[in-house]
Design a protein around this motif. Sequence first.
Motif, PDB file in Angstrom:
ATOM      1  N   ALA A 191       0.842  -1.202   0.000  1.00  0.00           N
ATOM      2  CA  ALA A 191       0.000   0.000   0.000  1.00  0.00           C
ATOM      3  C   ALA A 191       0.876   1.250   0.000  1.00  0.00           C
ATOM      4  N   ASP A 192       0.236   2.396   0.163  1.00  0.00           N
ATOM      5  CA  ASP A 192       0.932   3.682   0.169  1.00  0.00           C
ATOM      6  C   ASP A 192       1.510   3.973  -1.223  1.00  0.00           C
ATOM      7  N   GLU A 193       2.518   4.823  -1.294  1.00  0.00           N
ATOM      8  CA  GLU A 193       3.042   5.247  -2.591  1.00  0.00           C
ATOM      9  C   GLU A 193       4.445   4.710  -2.827  1.00  0.00           C
ATOM     10  N   ILE A 194       4.844   4.751  -4.094  1.00  0.00           N
ATOM     11  CA  ILE A 194       6.245   4.489  -4.445  1.00  0.00           C
ATOM     12  C   ILE A 194       6.676   5.693  -5.258  1.00  0.00           C
ATOM     13  N   SER A 195       7.597   6.477  -4.727  1.00  0.00           N
ATOM     14  CA  SER A 195       7.928   7.762  -5.340  1.00  0.00           C
ATOM     15  C   SER A 195       9.282   8.225  -4.821  1.00  0.00           C
ATOM     16  N   PRO A 196       9.783   9.328  -5.370  1.00  0.00           N
ATOM     17  CA  PRO A 196      11.055   9.852  -4.836  1.00  0.00           C
ATOM     18  C   PRO A 196      10.939  10.324  -3.379  1.00  0.00           C
ATOM     19  N   ASP A 197       9.704  10.375  -2.852  1.00  0.00           N
ATOM     20  CA  ASP A 197       9.542  10.665  -1.419  1.00  0.00           C
ATOM     21  C   ASP A 197       9.896   9.444  -0.577  1.00  0.00           C
ATOM     22  N   THR A 198       9.754   8.261  -1.146  1.00  0.00           N
ATOM     23  CA  THR A 198       9.846   7.040  -0.334  1.00  0.00           C
ATOM     24  C   THR A 198      10.992   6.121  -0.738  1.00  0.00           C
ATOM     25  N   CYS A 199      11.785   6.549  -1.713  1.00  0.00           N
ATOM     26  CA  CYS A 199      12.974   5.759  -2.029  1.00  0.00           C
ATOM     27  C   CYS A 199      14.110   6.693  -2.424  1.00  0.00           C
ATOM     28  N   ARG A 200      15.311   6.163  -2.422  1.00  0.00           N
ATOM     29  CA  ARG A 200      16.455   6.941  -2.910  1.00  0.00           C
ATOM     30  C   ARG A 200      16.815   6.453  -4.301  1.00  0.00           C
ATOM     31  N   LEU A 201      16.913   7.387  -5.229  1.00  0.00           N
ATOM     32  CA  LEU A 201      17.260   7.063  -6.611  1.00  0.00           C
ATOM     33  C   LEU A 201      18.411   7.967  -7.034  1.00  0.00           C
ATOM     34  N   TRP A 202      19.500   7.340  -7.461  1.00  0.00           N
ATOM     35  CA  TRP A 202      20.670   8.092  -7.915  1.00  0.00           C
ATOM     36  C   TRP A 202      20.870   7.837  -9.400  1.00  0.00           C
ATOM     37  N   ASP A 203      21.235   8.876 -10.134  1.00  0.00           N
ATOM     38  CA  ASP A 203      21.559   8.692 -11.543  1.00  0.00           C
ATOM     39  C   ASP A 203      22.746   7.734 -11.634  1.00  0.00           C
ATOM     40  N   THR A 204      22.614   6.709 -12.476  1.00  0.00           N
ATOM     41  CA  THR A 204      23.642   5.666 -12.526  1.00  0.00           C
ATOM     42  C   THR A 204      24.996   6.230 -12.957  1.00  0.00           C
ATOM     43  N   ASP A 205      24.980   7.148 -13.913  1.00  0.00           N
ATOM     44  CA  ASP A 205      26.252   7.658 -14.447  1.00  0.00           C
ATOM     45  C   ASP A 205      26.879   8.704 -13.530  1.00  0.00           C
ATOM     46  N   GLY A 207      25.723   9.748 -10.461  1.00  0.00           N
ATOM     47  CA  GLY A 207      25.525   9.589  -9.020  1.00  0.00           C
ATOM     48  C   GLY A 207      24.644  10.674  -8.426  1.00  0.00           C
ATOM     49  N   GLU A 208      24.149  11.560  -9.277  1.00  0.00           N
ATOM     50  CA  GLU A 208      23.315  12.656  -8.790  1.00  0.00           C
ATOM     51  C   GLU A 208      22.080  12.114  -8.072  1.00  0.00           C
ATOM     52  N   ARG A 209      21.730  12.733  -6.954  1.00  0.00           N
ATOM     53  CA  ARG A 209      20.552  12.320  -6.186  1.00  0.00           C
ATOM     54  C   ARG A 209      19.306  12.900  -6.824  1.00  0.00           C
ATOM     55  N   LEU A 210      18.331  12.037  -7.112  1.00  0.00           N
ATOM     56  CA  LEU A 210      17.109  12.486  -7.786  1.00  0.00           C
ATOM     57  C   LEU A 210      15.891  12.144  -6.926  1.00  0.00           C
ATOM     58  N   ASP A 211      15.975  12.432  -5.643  1.00  0.00           N
ATOM     59  CA  ASP A 211      14.918  12.037  -4.703  1.00  0.00           C
ATOM     60  C   ASP A 211      14.792  13.070  -3.593  1.00  0.00           C
ATOM     61  N   LYS A 212      14.058  12.716  -2.567  1.00  0.00           N
ATOM     62  CA  LYS A 212      13.729  13.670  -1.498  1.00  0.00           C
ATOM     63  C   LYS A 212      14.960  14.173  -0.736  1.00  0.00           C
ATOM     64  N   ASP A 213      16.092  13.502  -0.864  1.00  0.00           N
ATOM     65  CA  ASP A 213      17.300  14.022  -0.225  1.00  0.00           C
ATOM     66  C   ASP A 213      17.633  15.431  -0.725  1.00  0.00           C
ATOM     67  N   ARG A 214      17.213  15.770  -1.935  1.00  0.00           N
ATOM     68  CA  ARG A 214      17.454  17.133  -2.440  1.00  0.00           C
ATOM     69  C   ARG A 214      16.712  18.149  -1.573  1.00  0.00           C
ATOM     70  N   PHE A 215      15.542  17.757  -1.109  1.00  0.00           N
ATOM     71  CA  PHE A 215      14.762  18.612  -0.195  1.00  0.00           C
ATOM     72  C   PHE A 215      15.341  18.543   1.217  1.00  0.00           C
ATOM     73  N   GLY A 220      18.810  21.856  -3.665  1.00  0.00           N
ATOM     74  CA  GLY A 220      18.264  22.598  -4.813  1.00  0.00           C
ATOM     75  C   GLY A 220      17.816  21.650  -5.918  1.00  0.00           C
ATOM     76  N   GLY A 221      17.116  22.190  -6.900  1.00  0.00           N
ATOM     77  CA  GLY A 221      16.681  21.377  -8.044  1.00  0.00           C
ATOM     78  C   GLY A 221      15.731  20.259  -7.681  1.00  0.00           C
ATOM     79  N   VAL A 222      14.939  20.467  -6.642  1.00  0.00           N
ATOM     80  CA  VAL A 222      14.050  19.394  -6.169  1.00  0.00           C
ATOM     81  C   VAL A 222      13.003  19.048  -7.226  1.00  0.00           C
ATOM     82  N   GLU A 223      12.304  20.088  -7.721  1.00  0.00           N
ATOM     83  CA  GLU A 223      11.230  19.852  -8.706  1.00  0.00           C
ATOM     84  C   GLU A 223      11.791  19.159  -9.954  1.00  0.00           C
TER      85      GLU A 223
END
Length: 235
Positions: A191-205, A207-215, A220-223
Amino acid sequence: MHEGQLKYEGKAKRVYGTDTPGVVRIDFKDDATAFNAQKRGVIEGKGAINNAITAHLYPLLAEAGVPNHFLEQISATEQLVREVSIIPVEVIVRNTAAGSFAARLGLEEGLPLAAPVIEYCYKSDELGDPLVSDSTPIAMGWASARELAELNSLALAANSFLLGFFSARDLQLVDIKFEFGRLPDGTILLADEISPDTCRLWDTDSGERLDKDRFRRDLGGVEDAYRTILKRVTS
Ligand code: UDP
């Protein structure tokens, strides 16, 4: 459909009743919180993005053998799901050391783990979702031993599917939080959601963080990060 009565308001979504018994409507909000709601903010467009990502992933997870509560996306920010009673245990699966796990063990973030690590947290805003051992949910009556074994196997199956799914889209699934609920007959559903709020996703090449850690970490660059994930997920 009637507006439906507000049943529950969480940090990132509202849950409403519907005319259909056993079905509720989730409305995803742009509100974001971190550090047990000590940090609050708004991520413009997040509600629609997380709704769309979740609506894309849940049918694929069902096909991959992970039954879940999702029924149908009905608007940009809303979806219908089966009503479940949420088991008050967050199941975290980690593929790479990061966040609280890295801090607790004194590890550098990014260290690959030889096998997925499963952790449990007790869902309690008041207590800040404390980490608990695997015997605590059983001792506390939050889940039976059989149910806990099922949560483990569903969480690992979902993690394994999502690892491959994201990897094919140049994203590293570092860790992820799952929640489960019970139908009245006892069936357990993701249940619940699966999103950048609930997991950590890094660009493979990069390593850039593309998830809630930006917030959380004011990077910066959260949106933009959330939009990137949506684009790759639906590509
Ligand atoms: N997580 C979550 N909700 C929570 C706590 C954690 O969705 O209340 C997710 C978080 O985004 C990350 C994973 O669970 O993908 C592991 O989080 P961690 O324990 O490292 O906590 P954090 O460092 O986020 O406080």
